[in-house]
Design an enzyme around this catalytic site. Structure first.
Site, PDB file in Angstrom:
ATOM      1  N   THR A  16      49.075  49.849  40.522  1.00  0.00           N
ATOM      2  CA  THR A  16      47.811  49.230  40.133  1.00  0.00           C
ATOM      3  C   THR A  16      46.676  49.606  41.082  1.00  0.00           C
ATOM      4  O   THR A  16      45.520  49.691  40.674  1.00  0.00           O
ATOM      5  CB  THR A  16      47.981  47.697  40.089  1.00  0.00           C
ATOM      6  OG1 THR A  16      48.936  47.404  39.078  1.00  0.00           O
ATOM      7  CG2 THR A  16      46.691  46.974  39.777  1.00  0.00           C
ATOM      8  N   SER A  62      55.279  51.892  39.324  1.00  0.00           N
ATOM      9  CA  SER A  62      56.417  51.807  40.253  1.00  0.00           C
ATOM     10  C   SER A  62      57.714  51.404  39.563  1.00  0.00           C
ATOM     11  O   SER A  62      58.786  51.484  40.160  1.00  0.00           O
ATOM     12  CB  SER A  62      56.110  50.874  41.425  1.00  0.00           C
ATOM     13  OG  SER A  62      56.172  49.538  41.042  1.00  0.00           O
ATOM     14  N   THR A  93      53.198  47.311  42.753  1.00  0.00           N
ATOM     15  CA  THR A  93      53.771  46.110  43.375  1.00  0.00           C
ATOM     16  C   THR A  93      55.127  45.704  42.789  1.00  0.00           C
ATOM     17  O   THR A  93      55.876  44.977  43.429  1.00  0.00           O
ATOM     18  CB  THR A  93      52.804  44.913  43.231  1.00  0.00           C
ATOM     19  OG1 THR A  93      52.574  44.680  41.841  1.00  0.00           O
ATOM     20  CG2 THR A  93      51.496  45.172  43.948  1.00  0.00           C
ATOM     21  N   ASP A  94      55.435  46.183  41.568  1.00  0.00           N
ATOM     22  CA  ASP A  94      56.649  45.690  40.906  1.00  0.00           C
ATOM     23  C   ASP A  94      57.938  46.031  41.649  1.00  0.00           C
ATOM     24  O   ASP A  94      58.890  45.250  41.626  1.00  0.00           O
ATOM     25  CB  ASP A  94      56.731  46.219  39.466  1.00  0.00           C
ATOM     26  CG  ASP A  94      55.712  45.531  38.559  1.00  0.00           C
ATOM     27  OD1 ASP A  94      55.174  44.486  38.953  1.00  0.00           O
ATOM     28  OD2 ASP A  94      55.462  46.050  37.458  1.00  0.00           O
TER      29      ASP A  94
HETATM   30  N1  GLU Z   1      53.965  47.982  36.929  1.00  0.00           N
HETATM   31  C1  GLU Z   1      52.949  48.605  37.719  1.00  0.00           C
HETATM   32  C2  GLU Z   1      53.506  49.120  39.028  1.00  0.00           C
HETATM   33  O1  GLU Z   1      54.318  48.499  39.645  1.00  0.00           O
HETATM   34  C3  GLU Z   1      51.784  47.749  37.952  1.00  0.00           C
HETATM   35  C4  GLU Z   1      52.036  46.610  38.881  1.00  0.00           C
HETATM   36  C5  GLU Z   1      51.291  46.739  40.166  1.00  0.00           C
HETATM   37  O2  GLU Z   1      51.169  47.801  40.782  1.00  0.00           O
HETATM   38  O3  GLU Z   1      50.761  45.714  40.582  1.00  0.00           O
HETATM   39  O4  GLU Z   1      53.130  50.191  39.444  1.00  0.00           O
END
Ligand code: GLU
Length: 327
Positions: A16, A62, A93-94
């Protein structure tokens, strides 16, 4: 290049923090769109913190991270340790906590390695990525960040790779260490450490990423009320090791208990008991006679990372339990 400043390498992997979407809106965006130079250009003051170098290694969601990709990050850092004073990895973040823990076990440096990301895409109102990246660089440049294992800078706080968990699906304060709080705070570019993780990491682990040709297949099985025993049997047939995400402090139903006994005593399966609570301790039923590994307070997902690396070294249950006690 300013002589007095630290040389920091930022490794971009997407998420993100590199996401774009409708201007002003926090949801319905695509992660992994911006290159690092676009992000760095939005933070002019970042260049007063450190000499910034960067490499866009991946630009992915991710959820598409893999052991092979993390190995590439690990090897890149291990091979370039002498060139930089610290490293920052931008990440979705995932699965950030899984990559962070993997790196914590295989990176061979005492220099700071800091992961960060964002909950809001770069195009949203009050996006958090710029400040998180700025603070990650401040943390990676800080003397006190050395020898503490892989760190996470997120939402004005510092976390350890061993204990950090994502705990909100959308708030900018998305990470914490649950019972264990955090290691410290960051205010603008000022670093305040209060705690350290006691667990062994980086230069003091026996895991060497260069010697791993193929990763063992370790899967997670989630126990819940009335969960179908066939899922456990299927996973057992198709994996080298199993993490059972148990209820409470390490409990399962009677039929799961019997099947686990069968898998352990008749089929020599390597099984770790963790808890779906991902907080507090796990107990192992004495009837398993030390034939089950206890995750202690390591989360289910991180137990999978550790068992995967452990199985590249040994299949001895007591030795693997030592790894879980140590790391
Ligand atoms: N699902 C995505 C990832 O992990 C977006 C979540 C994020 O980065 O906050 O890259």
């Amino acid at each position: 290049m300013k002589e007095c400043l630290k040389n920091i390498l930022i490794i971009g992997t997407g998420g993100t923090i590199a996401g774009t979407g409708t201007t002003g809106i926090t949801c319905h965006y695509e992660p992994g769109k911006l290159k690092l130079n676009n992000l760095i250009d939005k933070i002019p003051d970042i260049k007063s913190l450190a000499n910034i170098n960067y490499i866009d290694m991946f630009n992915i969601d991710s959820c598409d991270m893999s052991f092979e990709k993390i190995s590439q990050i690990s090897k890149y850092i291990n091979n370039n340790i002498d060139k930089y004073d610290g490293f920052v990895v931008t990440h979705g973040t995932d699965t950030l906590e899984e990559t962070a823990y993997f790196l914590n076990l295989v990176i061979k440096t005492e220099k700071p390695v800091v992961l960060t990301g964002a909950m809001r895409p770069s195009t949203s109102l009050s996006n958090d990525g710029c400040l998180n990246l700025y603070q990650a660089v401040a943390l990676a440049s800080h003397e006190e960040s050395k020898s503490k294992g892989v760190l996470i800078a997120f939402g004005d706080s510092i976390y350890s790779a061993r204990d950090v968990q994502k705990t909100s699906t959308y708030k900018t304060n998305a990470f914490n260490q649950k019972d264990l709080g955090c290691l410290g705070f960051i205010r603008d570019n000022k670093i305040y450490f209060y705690n350290i993780s006691n667990k062994v990491h980086t230069v003091n682990t026996e895991f060497d990423i260069n010697n791993i040709q193929k990763f063992p297949k370790v899967e997670i099985v989630y126990f819940y009320m009335n969960s179908d025993i066939k899922i456990l049997k299927f996973i057992a047939q198709n994996s080298d090791g199993i993490i059972i995400s148990c209820a409470g402090c390490g409990t399962v139903s009677t039929d799961w208990f019997e099947e686990i006994k069968n898998l352990v005593f008749e089929k020599n399966k390597i099984i770790v008991f963790s808890s779906k609570i991902n907080n507090g301790l796990v107990n192992i039923n004495k009837k398993f006679e030390n034939n089950i590994i206890c995750a202690n307070n390591l989360s289910t997902e991180k137990s999978r990372i550790l068992l995967t690396l452990a199985l590249t070294k040994t299949h001895d249950i007591s030795k693997i339990q030592e790894f879980f006690d140590k790391y």
